[in-house]
Design a protein around this motif. Structure first.
Motif, PDB file in Angstrom:
ATOM      1  N   LYS A  27       0.783  -1.226   0.037  1.00 47.98           N
ATOM      2  CA  LYS A  27       0.136   0.105   0.041  1.00 47.98           C
ATOM      3  C   LYS A  27       0.864   1.181  -0.017  1.00 47.98           C
ATOM      4  O   LYS A  27       1.947   1.144   0.653  1.00 47.98           O
ATOM      5  N   ARG A  28       0.273   2.349  -0.583  1.00 44.72           N
ATOM      6  CA  ARG A  28       1.047   3.394  -0.788  1.00 44.72           C
ATOM      7  C   ARG A  28       1.364   4.040   0.722  1.00 44.72           C
ATOM      8  O   ARG A  28       2.570   4.392   0.917  1.00 44.72           O
ATOM      9  N   HIS A  29       0.397   4.041   1.651  1.00 47.20           N
ATOM     10  CA  HIS A  29       0.764   4.610   2.792  1.00 47.20           C
ATOM     11  C   HIS A  29       1.628   3.806   3.646  1.00 47.20           C
ATOM     12  O   HIS A  29       2.473   4.512   4.343  1.00 47.20           O
ATOM     13  N   GLU A  30       1.817   2.692   3.449  1.00 42.66           N
ATOM     14  CA  GLU A  30       3.024   1.799   4.122  1.00 42.66           C
ATOM     15  C   GLU A  30       4.208   2.276   3.480  1.00 42.66           C
ATOM     16  O   GLU A  30       5.302   2.424   4.630  1.00 42.66           O
ATOM     17  N   ASP A  71       5.023   5.060   2.179  1.00 40.99           N
ATOM     18  CA  ASP A  71       5.041   6.588   2.625  1.00 40.99           C
ATOM     19  C   ASP A  71       6.014   6.294   4.067  1.00 40.99           C
ATOM     20  O   ASP A  71       7.014   7.057   4.323  1.00 40.99           O
ATOM     21  N   GLU A  72       5.631   5.454   5.080  1.00 37.32           N
ATOM     22  CA  GLU A  72       6.112   5.409   6.027  1.00 37.32           C
ATOM     23  C   GLU A  72       7.550   4.903   6.243  1.00 37.32           C
ATOM     24  O   GLU A  72       8.653   5.358   6.939  1.00 37.32           O
ATOM     25  N   SER A  90      -2.236  12.557  11.642  1.00 40.83           N
ATOM     26  CA  SER A  90      -2.395  12.536   9.916  1.00 40.83           C
ATOM     27  C   SER A  90      -1.137  11.856   9.484  1.00 40.83           C
ATOM     28  O   SER A  90      -1.232  11.627   8.341  1.00 40.83           O
ATOM     29  N   ARG A  91      -0.179  11.591  10.442  1.00 37.54           N
ATOM     30  CA  ARG A  91       1.117  11.171   9.666  1.00 37.54           C
ATOM     31  C   ARG A  91       2.060  11.908   9.205  1.00 37.54           C
ATOM     32  O   ARG A  91       3.340  11.671   8.614  1.00 37.54           O
ATOM     33  N   PRO A 118       3.062  12.839   3.820  1.00 36.10           N
ATOM     34  CA  PRO A 118       2.944  11.573   3.390  1.00 36.10           C
ATOM     35  C   PRO A 118       2.227  11.983   1.991  1.00 36.10           C
ATOM     36  O   PRO A 118       1.827  13.167   2.032  1.00 36.10           O
ATOM     37  N   SER A 119       2.136  11.160   0.990  1.00 37.32           N
ATOM     38  CA  SER A 119       1.691  11.385  -0.028  1.00 37.32           C
ATOM     39  C   SER A 119       0.391  11.954  -0.230  1.00 37.32           C
ATOM     40  O   SER A 119      -0.204  12.782  -0.961  1.00 37.32           O
ATOM     41  N   ASP A 120      -0.501  11.326   0.648  1.00 37.77           N
ATOM     42  CA  ASP A 120      -2.169  11.905   0.679  1.00 37.77           C
ATOM     43  C   ASP A 120      -2.271  13.210   1.134  1.00 37.77           C
ATOM     44  O   ASP A 120      -3.412  13.838   0.972  1.00 37.77           O
TER      45      ASP A 120
END
Length: 287
Positions: free
Chosen positions: A170-173, A175-176, A195-196, A267-269
Motif C-alpha cells: 500500500k502507498r501509505h505503508e 510512505d512510512e 495524520s502521519r 505523506p503522499s495523501d
C-alpha cells in the motif's frame, strides 16, 4: 542468361551472404556472452538457473513471505544494476521507492533512452512479496554492442541486476518506510501528527492573528523530494490556506503565526501524490 537475370541472382546472393554474416555475428555474441557469464559464476562459486528459452541467468535468494504477484498487481520493488566487475551504474533508492504494476516493471530509462528489459519482470514474477533475486542478463538483452558510454558501459557488457519486492503493498505503508528512512538518515527529531505528517517547530512566531483555513498567508518555502532534490517553485506564495497543501491545513493552525518557521514532512495523501519535505517561514497572516 540476360544481364537483368544475372543482376537479380547477384543481389540474392549478396543478401544471403549479409544475412548469414549477421546471423553468425549474433550467434557469436550469444556464445561469447554465455561463456563470460559461466566463467563469472565459476570464478565466484555461484549457482544460478538459466532460463531455457531466453538465455538469462537468475537466482532466487529469498522467496519472500508475502503473497504471490501477477502482472495486474501493484508492487513496490528495488533494483541495482551493475557490471560483472561490480561497477554499479543504476539503482533505486529507499527514499524514492519505485512502484508500478508488475506488468510494467520491465520499463527503464537510461540516459533518456527507453529500454524494455523483460527478464526483470519475469524474475520479479517468480518472487513472493518480500522476496529477493539476482538476475544476469547477456549483453544482447541490454545495451548490446553499442554499450552506453554515458554510464561507462562498454560494448557487449553483461549486466547483473539485484532485485527485490517489498512486503508492503500500500502507498501509505511505503510512505512510512521512506519518511522513517529520511528521519533516520539525517538524525531528525520530529513530532508525528495523527495524520502521519511530521513537523518540527523551529520558532512559533510572534504574530497576533491565529492561522485558520480562511487565513490569507504569505509564506517563504523550500520544497524537496525525500531524496533531497529541490523542486523548482516560486520562493514565496500568497494564498488562502484552504487552497494549499492538505498537510499545511492540518499542521499550521494553532502551531505557528507570522514570523514562525517549521520543517514539515508530508505523506503522499497530504501532499500532491508523493511524500514531500518543506522548510516554511510564515511572513504574514491576514484574517
Amino acid at each position: 542468361m540476360n544481364k537483368f537475370t544475372k543482376l537479380g541472382l547477384f543481389a540474392i546472393l549478396l543478401a544471403t551472404v549479409v544475412f548469414s554474416s549477421c546471423k553468425k555475428e549474433y550467434e557469436s555474441i550469444e556464445s561469447t556472452d554465455d561463456a563470460a557469464i559461466q566463467a563469472y559464476l565459476k570464478k565466484n562459486n555461484l549457482n544460478f538457473d538459466k532460463d531455457p528459452t531466453k538465455g538469462y541467468y537468475f537466482k532466487i535468494n529469498t522467496q519472500g513471505t508475502g503473497s504471490k504477484v501477477a502482472n495486474q498487481d501493484s508492487v513496490y520493488y528495488t533494483y541495482t544494476f551493475k557490471t560483472l566487475s561490480g561497477q554499479v551504474f543504476f539503482q533505486s533508492t529507499d527514499l524514492m521507492i519505485p512502484g508500478n504494476y508488475l506488468g510494467y516493471t520491465d520499463r527503464f530509462t537510461f540516459n533518456q533512452q527507453q529500454f524494455l528489459l523483460t527478464p526483470v519482470r519475469e524474475v520479479l514474477s517468480k518472487l513472493n512479496r518480500g522476496g529477493k533475486a539476482t538476475l544476469i542478463m547477456p549483453s544482447y538483452m541490454v545495451f548490446g554492442k553499442n554499450g552506453l558510454s554515458a554510464l561507462n558501459i562498454a560494448s557487449n557488457e553483461n549486466v547483473i541486476v539485484d532485485l527485490g519486492l517489498y512486503l508492503e503493498s500500500k502507498r501509505h505503508e511505503i510512505d512510512e518506510l521512506e519518511i522513517n528512512k529520511l528521519i533516520s538518515n539525517n538524525n531528525l527529531t520530529l513530532t508525528k501528527d495523527p495524520s502521519r505528517a511530521r513537523y518540527s517547530i523551529i520558532t512559533p512566531g510572534t504574530g497576533t492573528d491565529a492561522i485558520n483555513l480562511n487565513s490569507t498567508i504569505v509564506a517563504n518555502y523550500t520544497l524537496r523530494t525525500l531524496d533531497g532534490v529541490v523542486v523548482p517553485q516560486p520562493a514565496q506564495i500568497t494564498d488562502v490556506l484552504s487552497n494549499l497543501f492538505k498537510g499545511w491545513q492540518l499542521i499550521l493552525p494553532g502551531r505557528v503565526t507570522a514570523g514562525g518557521k517549521l520543517r514539515l514532512i508530508l505523506p503522499s495523501d497530504l501532499a500532491n501524490g508523493m511524500p514531500l519535505d518543506f522548510d516554511i517561514e510564515i511572513v504574514s497572516v491576514t484574517n
